[in-house]
Write a protein that holds these residues in place. Structure first.
Motif, PDB file in Angstrom:
ATOM      1  N   GLY A 104       0.810  -1.208   0.000  1.00 29.28           N
ATOM      2  CA  GLY A 104       0.000   0.000   0.000  1.00 29.28           C
ATOM      3  C   GLY A 104       0.842   1.255   0.000  1.00 29.28           C
ATOM      4  O   GLY A 104       2.076   1.216   0.098  1.00 29.28           O
ATOM      5  N   LEU A 105       0.166   2.402  -0.077  1.00 27.06           N
ATOM      6  CA  LEU A 105       0.844   3.673  -0.308  1.00 27.06           C
ATOM      7  C   LEU A 105       1.717   4.107   0.859  1.00 27.06           C
ATOM      8  O   LEU A 105       2.839   4.575   0.645  1.00 27.06           O
ATOM      9  N   GLY A 106       1.227   3.984   2.074  1.00 28.28           N
ATOM     10  CA  GLY A 106       1.999   4.481   3.214  1.00 28.28           C
ATOM     11  C   GLY A 106       3.371   3.855   3.303  1.00 28.28           C
ATOM     12  O   GLY A 106       4.393   4.551   3.425  1.00 28.28           O
ATOM     13  N   GLU A 107       3.410   2.530   3.241  1.00 29.47           N
ATOM     14  CA  GLU A 107       4.690   1.834   3.318  1.00 29.47           C
ATOM     15  C   GLU A 107       5.570   2.166   2.113  1.00 29.47           C
ATOM     16  O   GLU A 107       6.785   2.343   2.243  1.00 29.47           O
ATOM     17  N   ALA A 108       4.947   2.270   0.937  1.00 27.73           N
ATOM     18  CA  ALA A 108       5.715   2.561  -0.274  1.00 27.73           C
ATOM     19  C   ALA A 108       6.375   3.933  -0.198  1.00 27.73           C
ATOM     20  O   ALA A 108       7.541   4.103  -0.575  1.00 27.73           O
ATOM     21  N   LEU A 109       5.650   4.923   0.286  1.00 23.93           N
ATOM     22  CA  LEU A 109       6.222   6.265   0.382  1.00 23.93           C
ATOM     23  C   LEU A 109       7.370   6.308   1.382  1.00 23.93           C
ATOM     24  O   LEU A 109       8.428   6.889   1.109  1.00 23.93           O
ATOM     25  N   GLU A 110       7.185   5.701   2.543  1.00 19.39           N
ATOM     26  CA  GLU A 110       8.243   5.722   3.553  1.00 19.39           C
ATOM     27  C   GLU A 110       9.487   5.001   3.048  1.00 19.39           C
ATOM     28  O   GLU A 110      10.610   5.498   3.179  1.00 19.39           O
ATOM     29  N   SER A 111       9.279   3.810   2.478  1.00 17.01           N
ATOM     30  CA  SER A 111      10.422   3.047   1.979  1.00 17.01           C
ATOM     31  C   SER A 111      11.084   3.753   0.804  1.00 17.01           C
ATOM     32  O   SER A 111      12.312   3.813   0.713  1.00 17.01           O
ATOM     33  N   GLY A 112      10.264   4.292  -0.098  1.00 16.52           N
ATOM     34  CA  GLY A 112      10.818   4.977  -1.259  1.00 16.52           C
ATOM     35  C   GLY A 112      11.686   6.155  -0.880  1.00 16.52           C
ATOM     36  O   GLY A 112      12.771   6.352  -1.448  1.00 16.52           O
ATOM     37  N   LYS A 113      11.236   6.944   0.073  1.00 16.37           N
ATOM     38  CA  LYS A 113      12.024   8.111   0.503  1.00 16.37           C
ATOM     39  C   LYS A 113      13.349   7.679   1.124  1.00 16.37           C
ATOM     40  O   LYS A 113      14.395   8.293   0.873  1.00 16.37           O
ATOM     41  N   ARG A 114      13.326   6.606   1.902  1.00 16.93           N
ATOM     42  CA  ARG A 114      14.576   6.130   2.515  1.00 16.93           C
ATOM     43  C   ARG A 114      15.549   5.630   1.444  1.00 16.93           C
ATOM     44  O   ARG A 114      16.758   5.900   1.514  1.00 16.93           O
ATOM     45  N   LEU A 115      15.039   4.901   0.462  1.00 18.99           N
ATOM     46  CA  LEU A 115      15.905   4.375  -0.589  1.00 18.99           C
ATOM     47  C   LEU A 115      16.497   5.493  -1.442  1.00 18.99           C
ATOM     48  O   LEU A 115      17.666   5.431  -1.836  1.00 18.99           O
ATOM     49  N   LEU A 116      15.715   6.507  -1.699  1.00 18.00           N
ATOM     50  CA  LEU A 116      16.228   7.649  -2.465  1.00 18.00           C
ATOM     51  C   LEU A 116      17.249   8.434  -1.652  1.00 18.00           C
ATOM     52  O   LEU A 116      18.269   8.887  -2.187  1.00 18.00           O
ATOM     53  N   ASP A 117      17.002   8.580  -0.359  1.00 15.03           N
ATOM     54  CA  ASP A 117      17.983   9.243   0.513  1.00 15.03           C
ATOM     55  C   ASP A 117      19.295   8.467   0.552  1.00 15.03           C
ATOM     56  O   ASP A 117      20.371   9.060   0.728  1.00 15.03           O
ATOM     57  N   ALA A 118      19.195   7.142   0.386  1.00 16.54           N
ATOM     58  CA  ALA A 118      20.407   6.316   0.377  1.00 16.54           C
ATOM     59  C   ALA A 118      21.174   6.442  -0.932  1.00 16.54           C
ATOM     60  O   ALA A 118      22.306   5.955  -1.037  1.00 16.54           O
ATOM     61  N   GLY A 119      20.555   7.075  -1.937  1.00 19.13           N
ATOM     62  CA  GLY A 119      21.265   7.349  -3.181  1.00 19.13           C
ATOM     63  C   GLY A 119      20.740   6.656  -4.422  1.00 19.13           C
ATOM     64  O   GLY A 119      21.327   6.816  -5.506  1.00 19.13           O
ATOM     65  N   ALA A 120      19.657   5.881  -4.312  1.00 17.07           N
ATOM     66  CA  ALA A 120      19.126   5.194  -5.492  1.00 17.07           C
ATOM     67  C   ALA A 120      18.787   6.201  -6.591  1.00 17.07           C
ATOM     68  O   ALA A 120      18.259   7.278  -6.314  1.00 17.07           O
ATOM     69  N   HIS A 121      19.060   5.845  -7.831  1.00 21.09           N
ATOM     70  CA  HIS A 121      18.802   6.735  -8.962  1.00 21.09           C
ATOM     71  C   HIS A 121      17.377   6.599  -9.484  1.00 21.09           C
ATOM     72  O   HIS A 121      16.930   7.416 -10.291  1.00 21.09           O
ATOM     73  N   GLY A 122      16.683   5.580  -9.070  1.00 24.77           N
ATOM     74  CA  GLY A 122      15.301   5.347  -9.455  1.00 24.77           C
ATOM     75  C   GLY A 122      14.764   4.176  -8.672  1.00 24.77           C
ATOM     76  O   GLY A 122      15.512   3.497  -7.948  1.00 24.77           O
ATOM     77  N   LEU A 123      13.464   3.924  -8.802  1.00 26.92           N
ATOM     78  CA  LEU A 123      12.822   2.862  -8.037  1.00 26.92           C
ATOM     79  C   LEU A 123      12.069   1.933  -8.975  1.00 26.92           C
ATOM     80  O   LEU A 123      11.340   2.382  -9.865  1.00 26.92           O
ATOM     81  N   LEU A 124      12.232   0.635  -8.755  1.00 27.13           N
ATOM     82  CA  LEU A 124      11.507  -0.405  -9.473  1.00 27.13           C
ATOM     83  C   LEU A 124      10.342  -0.820  -8.581  1.00 27.13           C
ATOM     84  O   LEU A 124      10.524  -1.498  -7.574  1.00 27.13           O
ATOM     85  N   VAL A 125       9.123  -0.391  -8.950  1.00 26.53           N
ATOM     86  CA  VAL A 125       7.980  -0.479  -8.043  1.00 26.53           C
ATOM     87  C   VAL A 125       6.951  -1.471  -8.573  1.00 26.53           C
ATOM     88  O   VAL A 125       6.418  -1.309  -9.679  1.00 26.53           O
ATOM     89  N   THR A 126       6.647  -2.484  -7.770  1.00 25.94           N
ATOM     90  CA  THR A 126       5.593  -3.426  -8.150  1.00 25.94           C
ATOM     91  C   THR A 126       4.220  -2.788  -7.955  1.00 25.94           C
ATOM     92  O   THR A 126       4.048  -1.855  -7.172  1.00 25.94           O
ATOM     93  N   THR A 127       3.254  -3.328  -8.676  1.00 28.82           N
ATOM     94  CA  THR A 127       1.872  -2.989  -8.343  1.00 28.82           C
ATOM     95  C   THR A 127       1.595  -3.531  -6.944  1.00 28.82           C
ATOM     96  O   THR A 127       2.181  -4.528  -6.532  1.00 28.82           O
ATOM     97  N   PRO A 128       0.722  -2.869  -6.163  1.00 26.92           N
ATOM     98  CA  PRO A 128       0.457  -3.329  -4.790  1.00 26.92           C
ATOM     99  C   PRO A 128      -0.024  -4.779  -4.766  1.00 26.92           C
ATOM    100  O   PRO A 128      -0.830  -5.185  -5.609  1.00 26.92           O
ATOM    101  N   PHE A 129       0.491  -5.542  -3.808  1.00 31.34           N
ATOM    102  CA  PHE A 129       0.077  -6.931  -3.699  1.00 31.34           C
ATOM    103  C   PHE A 129      -0.921  -7.112  -2.553  1.00 31.34           C
ATOM    104  O   PHE A 129      -1.172  -6.191  -1.800  1.00 31.34           O
ATOM    105  N   TYR A 130      -1.488  -8.267  -2.454  1.00 34.69           N
ATOM    106  CA  TYR A 130      -2.443  -8.693  -1.441  1.00 34.69           C
ATOM    107  C   TYR A 130      -3.829  -8.086  -1.635  1.00 34.69           C
ATOM    108  O   TYR A 130      -4.823  -8.792  -1.687  1.00 34.69           O
ATOM    109  N   VAL A 131      -3.919  -6.755  -1.776  1.00 35.49           N
ATOM    110  CA  VAL A 131      -5.238  -6.125  -1.887  1.00 35.49           C
ATOM    111  C   VAL A 131      -5.856  -6.285  -3.271  1.00 35.49           C
ATOM    112  O   VAL A 131      -7.064  -6.116  -3.435  1.00 35.49           O
ATOM    113  N   ARG A 132      -5.060  -6.583  -4.284  1.00 32.61           N
ATOM    114  CA  ARG A 132      -5.535  -6.750  -5.655  1.00 32.61           C
ATOM    115  C   ARG A 132      -6.425  -5.584  -6.093  1.00 32.61           C
ATOM    116  O   ARG A 132      -7.627  -5.737  -6.316  1.00 32.61           O
TER     117      ARG A 132
END
Length: 299
Positions: free
Chosen positions: A84-112
């Motif tokens: 879901g969005l909350g976890e994705a935003l928090e994780s995404g910001k941390r990964l970008l702060d760590a220096g990632a040049h982009g993010l490979l993002v799956t469609t949300p799972f479980y909730v379909r």
């Protein structure tokens, strides 16, 4: 370093864990080898990188270790697998702060979610994360396929610049390429039919087995892109038994076993995954000399 215009072989890398920590030496060894052998980008902590089994600290350490090893030569595209969005935003910001040049993002799972919900999800990520995104469709894991219309909408209204397409529906793949292939880089995630995807318009692939066979994959890609589909298919046929074996058990178990057998150890898979069975490892040991000889002949 931006990730627009991705093409060629982007390598999905496994995560080497040693005593609970990222084995930075193994990360450097594999990343530098892949760069020297033509990988156009490195994609850590995706499915091959066991994202869902890593701690937050391990994810960030893996991304940092990869970026340090790559040293600006190619982009580092970090995986992001969230329900879901909350976890994705928090994780995404941390990964970008760590220096990632982009993010490979799956469609949300479980909730379909619905197609409309998926569009809203990626629009929200685009509005709140300062990075270009690679859309990762993998209905085998998430339970949701994307329509060609959805991919086209996302290509026009979000920061998605590429897509890793892993859908067994070949007809759908063709429709996606027709709808969005000129707007974003469609990358094949299906190693078993890769030459056909490139012949249909894919600009490259996001490939795990290129950890072992980077030269072979670069040659297949070059053949397919220059109208030599017969040559691409002939070369690809020589590695299909190996590919089948690599994915005969849950990825990355066999891949990690193969890397150990070629003296690039990456540790064992993390729970709940288990290491490759003795039978699979024995088959890998028998097949790898032939694969390595083929790889050496591609230099």
């Amino acid at each position: 370093m931006n990730i627009k215009g991705l093409s060629g072989i982007v390598t999905a890398t496994p995560t080497p864990i040693k005593n609970g920590c990222i084995d930075a030496e193994s990360v450097r060894d594999l990343a530098r080898y892949l760069i020297d052998h033509g990988s156009s980008a490195i994609a850590p902590i995706g499915g091959t990188g066991e994202y869902v089994s890593l701690s937050d600290r391990q994810k960030l350490d893996m991304v940092r270790a990869t970026i340090e090893a790559v040293d600006g030569a190619v982009p580092t595209i970090a995986g992001l697998i969230a329900p879901g969005l909350g976890e994705a935003l928090e994780s995404g910001k941390r990964l970008l702060d760590a220096g990632a040049h982009g993010l490979l993002v799956t469609t949300p799972f479980y909730v379909r979610p619905t197609q409309e919900g998926i569009i809203d999800y990626f629009k929200a990520l685009s509005d709140n994360l300062d990075a270009d995104l690679v859309l990762y469709e993998f209905p085998y894991r998430t339970g949701v396929s994307l329509t060609a219309e959805t991919v086209n909408e996302l290509a026009q209204t979000t920061r998605i610049v590429a897509m890793k397409a892993c859908n067994a529906d070949t007809g759908l793949q063709m429709r996606v390429l027709e709808a969005a292939g000129e707007k974003i880089s469609i990358l094949s995630g299906d190693e078993d039919v890769y030459p056909l995807h490139v012949a249909a318009g894919a600009r490259g692939g996001l490939i795990a087995s290129s950890c072992i066979l980077p030269n072979v994959w670069n040659r297949i890609d070059a053949f397919a892109k220059t109208g030599k589909l017969g040559d691409a298919l002939k070369l690809h046929s020589k590695i299909r038994a190996f590919l089948k074996l690599l994915f005969s058990e849950h990825n990355p178990g066999p891949l990690k076993a193969a890397l150990r057998l070629v003296d690039r150890p990456c540790g064992e898979p993390l729970l709940p995954l288990r290491k490759a069975s003795e039978a699979t490892e024995a088959q890998l040991a028998r097949l790898l000399p032939e694969m390595l000889a083929l790889e050496a002949s591609m230099k």
